[in-house]
Write a protein that holds these residues in place. Structure first.
Motif, PDB file in Angstrom:
ATOM      1  N   ASN A 296       5.721  -3.178  19.732  1.00  0.00           N
ATOM      2  CA  ASN A 296       6.208  -4.420  20.345  1.00  0.00           C
ATOM      3  C   ASN A 296       6.051  -4.440  21.869  1.00  0.00           C
ATOM      4  O   ASN A 296       6.927  -4.928  22.590  1.00  0.00           O
ATOM      5  N   ARG A 297       4.976  -3.867  22.371  1.00  0.00           N
ATOM      6  CA  ARG A 297       4.593  -3.938  23.788  1.00  0.00           C
ATOM      7  C   ARG A 297       5.529  -3.159  24.706  1.00  0.00           C
ATOM      8  O   ARG A 297       5.460  -3.297  25.922  1.00  0.00           O
ATOM      9  N   THR A 298       6.425  -2.358  24.152  1.00  0.00           N
ATOM     10  CA  THR A 298       7.380  -1.642  24.981  1.00  0.00           C
ATOM     11  C   THR A 298       6.825  -0.284  25.407  1.00  0.00           C
ATOM     12  O   THR A 298       6.083   0.367  24.671  1.00  0.00           O
ATOM     13  N   ALA A 299       7.199   0.126  26.607  1.00  0.00           N
ATOM     14  CA  ALA A 299       6.826   1.448  27.114  1.00  0.00           C
ATOM     15  C   ALA A 299       8.100   2.184  27.515  1.00  0.00           C
ATOM     16  O   ALA A 299       9.097   1.574  27.931  1.00  0.00           O
ATOM     17  N   PHE A 300       8.053   3.503  27.379  1.00  0.00           N
ATOM     18  CA  PHE A 300       9.200   4.331  27.750  1.00  0.00           C
ATOM     19  C   PHE A 300       8.720   5.536  28.545  1.00  0.00           C
ATOM     20  O   PHE A 300       7.596   6.014  28.374  1.00  0.00           O
ATOM     21  N   VAL A 301       9.593   6.015  29.420  1.00  0.00           N
ATOM     22  CA  VAL A 301       9.370   7.267  30.132  1.00  0.00           C
ATOM     23  C   VAL A 301      10.256   8.327  29.501  1.00  0.00           C
ATOM     24  O   VAL A 301      11.464   8.125  29.345  1.00  0.00           O
ATOM     25  N   VAL A 302       9.643   9.447  29.128  1.00  0.00           N
ATOM     26  CA  VAL A 302      10.380  10.567  28.555  1.00  0.00           C
ATOM     27  C   VAL A 302      10.341  11.707  29.568  1.00  0.00           C
ATOM     28  O   VAL A 302       9.273  12.238  29.886  1.00  0.00           O
ATOM     29  N   ASN A 303      11.527  12.054  30.079  1.00  0.00           N
ATOM     30  CA  ASN A 303      11.661  13.117  31.069  1.00  0.00           C
ATOM     31  C   ASN A 303      12.071  14.398  30.356  1.00  0.00           C
ATOM     32  O   ASN A 303      13.156  14.474  29.773  1.00  0.00           O
ATOM     33  N   ILE A 304      11.193  15.407  30.394  1.00  0.00           N
ATOM     34  CA  ILE A 304      11.465  16.674  29.705  1.00  0.00           C
ATOM     35  C   ILE A 304      11.650  17.816  30.706  1.00  0.00           C
ATOM     36  O   ILE A 304      11.460  18.985  30.365  1.00  0.00           O
ATOM     37  N   ASN A 305      12.057  17.495  31.925  1.00  0.00           N
ATOM     38  CA  ASN A 305      12.216  18.520  32.957  1.00  0.00           C
ATOM     39  C   ASN A 305      13.504  19.319  32.814  1.00  0.00           C
ATOM     40  O   ASN A 305      13.589  20.442  33.316  1.00  0.00           O
ATOM     41  N   GLY A 306      14.497  18.753  32.153  1.00  0.00           N
ATOM     42  CA  GLY A 306      15.775  19.456  32.027  1.00  0.00           C
ATOM     43  C   GLY A 306      15.784  20.454  30.886  1.00  0.00           C
ATOM     44  O   GLY A 306      14.881  20.491  30.040  1.00  0.00           O
ATOM     45  N   ASN A 307      16.824  21.261  30.835  1.00  0.00           N
ATOM     46  CA  ASN A 307      16.969  22.256  29.766  1.00  0.00           C
ATOM     47  C   ASN A 307      17.625  21.690  28.519  1.00  0.00           C
ATOM     48  O   ASN A 307      17.619  22.350  27.477  1.00  0.00           O
ATOM     49  N   GLY A 308      18.181  20.477  28.618  1.00  0.00           N
ATOM     50  CA  GLY A 308      18.860  19.886  27.473  1.00  0.00           C
ATOM     51  C   GLY A 308      17.989  18.877  26.751  1.00  0.00           C
ATOM     52  O   GLY A 308      16.783  19.071  26.578  1.00  0.00           O
ATOM     53  N   GLU A 309      18.612  17.775  26.349  1.00  0.00           N
ATOM     54  CA  GLU A 309      17.911  16.724  25.618  1.00  0.00           C
ATOM     55  C   GLU A 309      16.915  15.997  26.527  1.00  0.00           C
ATOM     56  O   GLU A 309      17.147  15.871  27.742  1.00  0.00           O
ATOM     57  N   PRO A 310      15.820  15.510  25.959  1.00  0.00           N
ATOM     58  CA  PRO A 310      14.929  14.644  26.740  1.00  0.00           C
ATOM     59  C   PRO A 310      15.670  13.381  27.174  1.00  0.00           C
ATOM     60  O   PRO A 310      16.543  12.883  26.456  1.00  0.00           O
ATOM     61  N   VAL A 311      15.325  12.884  28.348  1.00  0.00           N
ATOM     62  CA  VAL A 311      15.938  11.659  28.858  1.00  0.00           C
ATOM     63  C   VAL A 311      14.924  10.532  28.731  1.00  0.00           C
ATOM     64  O   VAL A 311      13.846  10.577  29.320  1.00  0.00           O
ATOM     65  N   VAL A 312      15.283   9.521  27.940  1.00  0.00           N
ATOM     66  CA  VAL A 312      14.384   8.404  27.661  1.00  0.00           C
ATOM     67  C   VAL A 312      14.861   7.173  28.421  1.00  0.00           C
ATOM     68  O   VAL A 312      16.007   6.751  28.275  1.00  0.00           O
ATOM     69  N   THR A 313      13.987   6.601  29.245  1.00  0.00           N
ATOM     70  CA  THR A 313      14.312   5.390  29.995  1.00  0.00           C
ATOM     71  C   THR A 313      13.176   4.384  29.841  1.00  0.00           C
ATOM     72  O   THR A 313      12.080   4.711  29.380  1.00  0.00           O
ATOM     73  N   SER A 314      13.444   3.155  30.248  1.00  0.00           N
ATOM     74  CA  SER A 314      12.448   2.099  30.081  1.00  0.00           C
ATOM     75  C   SER A 314      11.239   2.326  30.985  1.00  0.00           C
ATOM     76  O   SER A 314      11.374   2.710  32.144  1.00  0.00           O
ATOM     77  N   GLY A 315      10.072   2.045  30.420  1.00  0.00           N
ATOM     78  CA  GLY A 315       8.830   2.056  31.197  1.00  0.00           C
ATOM     79  C   GLY A 315       8.254   0.666  31.347  1.00  0.00           C
ATOM     80  O   GLY A 315       7.077   0.524  31.704  1.00  0.00           O
ATOM     81  N   GLY A 316       9.058  -0.341  31.093  1.00  0.00           N
ATOM     82  CA  GLY A 316       8.602  -1.714  31.233  1.00  0.00           C
ATOM     83  C   GLY A 316       7.972  -2.265  29.970  1.00  0.00           C
ATOM     84  O   GLY A 316       7.946  -1.622  28.918  1.00  0.00           O
ATOM     85  N   THR A 317       7.454  -3.460  30.085  1.00  0.00           N
ATOM     86  CA  THR A 317       6.863  -4.166  28.951  1.00  0.00           C
ATOM     87  C   THR A 317       5.442  -4.588  29.277  1.00  0.00           C
ATOM     88  O   THR A 317       5.192  -5.204  30.314  1.00  0.00           O
ATOM     89  N   LEU A 318       4.525  -4.256  28.393  1.00  0.00           N
ATOM     90  CA  LEU A 318       3.133  -4.648  28.578  1.00  0.00           C
ATOM     91  C   LEU A 318       2.954  -6.124  28.253  1.00  0.00           C
ATOM     92  O   LEU A 318       3.753  -6.715  27.499  1.00  0.00           O
ATOM     93  N   ALA A 319       1.894  -6.713  28.759  1.00  0.00           N
ATOM     94  CA  ALA A 319       1.604  -8.110  28.453  1.00  0.00           C
ATOM     95  C   ALA A 319       1.121  -8.278  27.020  1.00  0.00           C
ATOM     96  O   ALA A 319       1.325  -9.329  26.413  1.00  0.00           O
TER      97      ALA A 319
END
Length: 519
Positions: A296-319
């Motif tokens: 559905n045109r959605t993008a996400f950023v997955v941050n795997i720099n920490g020692n715990g759970e991955p942090v998932v945030t919005s990467g915006g919406t494609l056209a």
């Protein structure tokens, strides 16, 4: 046949070769029109390729090796492979078509770079009882210094077709996923079979020996199916995280960590991400950060720099919804996505325009329009001059794309709207021998340096460039012609191998890259 040692010598010692590279770049695109080039970039001419480039790898000598079909776009057993020298332009003399004499089929194989820059191909298609699309366990190696493909004597433990290979910090390779047999209904001459998969990962040591991760077997992570029925075996999306483990981003939204020590340990994170498709790209655009395009045109950023759970945030919406598109990290760290279709591998919803993602604002904007669709079995790859070669598509259809186009990003153009290419700095001195991690080194250019970036040479197929990495190198002496910078801190964020080193002038224009080795 090119003499690779001489080309390597010239590329690193004589700036004149870089000027020749730039001359081709300017000649390849009509300068007229294109007043939006500084905002959207521009495509060069549609040009012929000897094969459909289903897979591409950039080699340390700056050339591209590609493979996928024969010269009419047909899948064959011992498929041909092609080398392309971008410094020679887009004419037929820039390509060299070479035979595969290994008696193995690398169609839809896994691929990765060795630390010394050679290309490794894992598995591929098999031809059995007059039927295609089984799998095999062969390992092949491409050496760009001799342009030879060689079948190695030590095979994988499992047959794999559509597998992923990940370069580990110690220079070994983890291989996972893939199908090992297809479903045939059976005839008088061919027994009935069921589709089977390879749910156990394995590790190839630098001496070629294999170690099975028998304690990390999983159908859900990289085997038959994910929890929602999405094919987990289809080029699993996996990267080394900054802790040295493997992070796996499931097509179905589940996420895993794989410890490759011993017989392996697989653990599943509690966090999830929105479901995606195996036809949608995900790419590591910064250390420990992945941009993943989902449904559905959605993008996400997955941050795997920490020692715990991955942090998932919005990467915006494609056209647009872009199934079978490609994502490429550019020389400035932006991510360019091209091709794809909202309706799958067909022309109904095909997108000719492309989109550019700004990692600072996480905003997408529309960019240049291509001449032809890029769908299933297309590829895109960053080149040393900062442009992107995009090509292929088809086998199966809807179009057999024995062609390519070069995309020139906005940073290559003057900002005055003239459509003219901006003058570029030239690197006149950079390391010519291998450098280590967290090591200082100097760079000299023909003009003041205001930024230094580093991009790992890529390997791309099936909407996944699993080798690329991007780094902004801190430049304390910015504004000088000679600056001292430091390589990435460890092999956990920068796997051993070859990287494109770009310097940027005050106008935000990059040099042609020097390719340096870190190990």
């Amino acid at each position: 046949m090119f003499k690779r040692p001489e080309i390597w010598h010239l590329k690193y010692l004589f700036p004149a070769v870089l000027v020749l590279f730039l001359s081709f770049t300017i000649a390849a695109v009509a300068v007229a029109a294109g007043s939006q080039a500084h905002l959207k970039g521009r495509f060069g001419l549609l040009h012929d390729w000897p094969v459909v480039p289903i897979a591409m790898m950039l080699m340390p000598d700056g050339r591209v090796v590609a493979y996928g079909t024969d010269t009419v776009g047909t899948q064959i057993g011992n498929l041909l492979y092609v080398t392309w020298d971008p410094t020679l332009g887009i004419g037929s003399n820039a390509f060299e078509t070479l035979p595969n004499t290994t008696l193995t089929d690398i169609y839809c194989a896994g691929q990765a770079h060795l630390p010394d820059g050679r290309g490794l191909f894992f598995g591929g298609d098999a031809f059995l009882n007059t039927k295609r699309q089984y799998a095999h366990d062969n390992v092949n190696i491409f050496d760009s210094s001799t342009d030879t493909l060689t079948h190695l004597p030590q095979n994988m433990t499992f047959k794999r077709w559509y597998a992923t290979a990940v370069t580990l910090p110690n220079g070994q390779h983890a291989v996972m996923g893939g199908r090992n047999s297809r479903d045939f209904p059976g005839t008088r001459t061919i027994p009935a079979t069921v589709a089977t998969y390879s749910p156990t990962p394995e590790v190839r040591a630098k001496n070629g020996r294999w170690r099975t991760l028998s304690s990390a077997t999983s159908d859900a992570a990289y085997g038959a199916l994910g929890s929602t029925g999405e094919e987990a075996w289809f080029y699993p999306r996996a990267w080394v995280n900054p802790q040295g483990k493997l992070f796996i981003l499931g097509h179905n939204g589940a996420m895993y960590q794989l410890n490759t020590s011993g017989t392996g340990t697989l653990s599943k994170y509690l966090s999830t991400i929105a479901p995606g498709l195996n036809s949608l790209p995900s790419i590591m655009y910064a250390p420990g950060r992945i941009l993943s395009i989902r449904d559905n045109r959605t993008a996400f950023v997955v941050n795997i720099n920490g020692n715990g759970e991955p942090v998932v945030t919005s990467g915006g919406t494609l056209a647009k919804n872009r199934q079978y598109s490609n994502a490429t990290v550019l020389a400035n760290g932006f991510v360019w996505v091209n091709g794809g279709s909202s309706t799958g591998n067909d022309l109904v919803g095909a997108a000719l325009d492309s989109e550019l993602w700004n990692p600072n604002t996480r905003v997408w904007k529309s960019t240049a329009r291509a001449a032809t669709p890029r769908l299933y079995h297309s590829t895109s790859l960053l080149l040393p001059d900062g442009s992107v070669i995009t090509g292929g598509g088809g086998t199966p259809g809807p179009l057999t794309q024995l062609n390519g186009e070069i995309y020139y990003p906005p940073y290559l153009f003057k900002k005055d709207g003239s459509g003219q290419f901006s003058p570029r700095p030239v690197i006149v001195d950079a390391p010519t021998t291998m450098i280590s991690w967290n090591q200082q080194f100097s760079i000299e250019a023909t003009e003041s340096i205001f930024r230094v970036t580093l991009v790992r040479i890529g390997a791309t197929t099936h909407a996944f460039n699993n080798e690329t990495r991007f780094f902004n190198l801190s430049t304390p002496q910015k504004g000088n012609n000679i600056v001292t910078v430091k390589t990435p801190v460890s092999a956990r964020v920068a796997p051993p191998g070859f990287y494109m080193l770009f310097v940027w002038n005050i106008d935000g224009t990059p040099s042609v890259a020097k390719i340096v080795q870190i190990g």
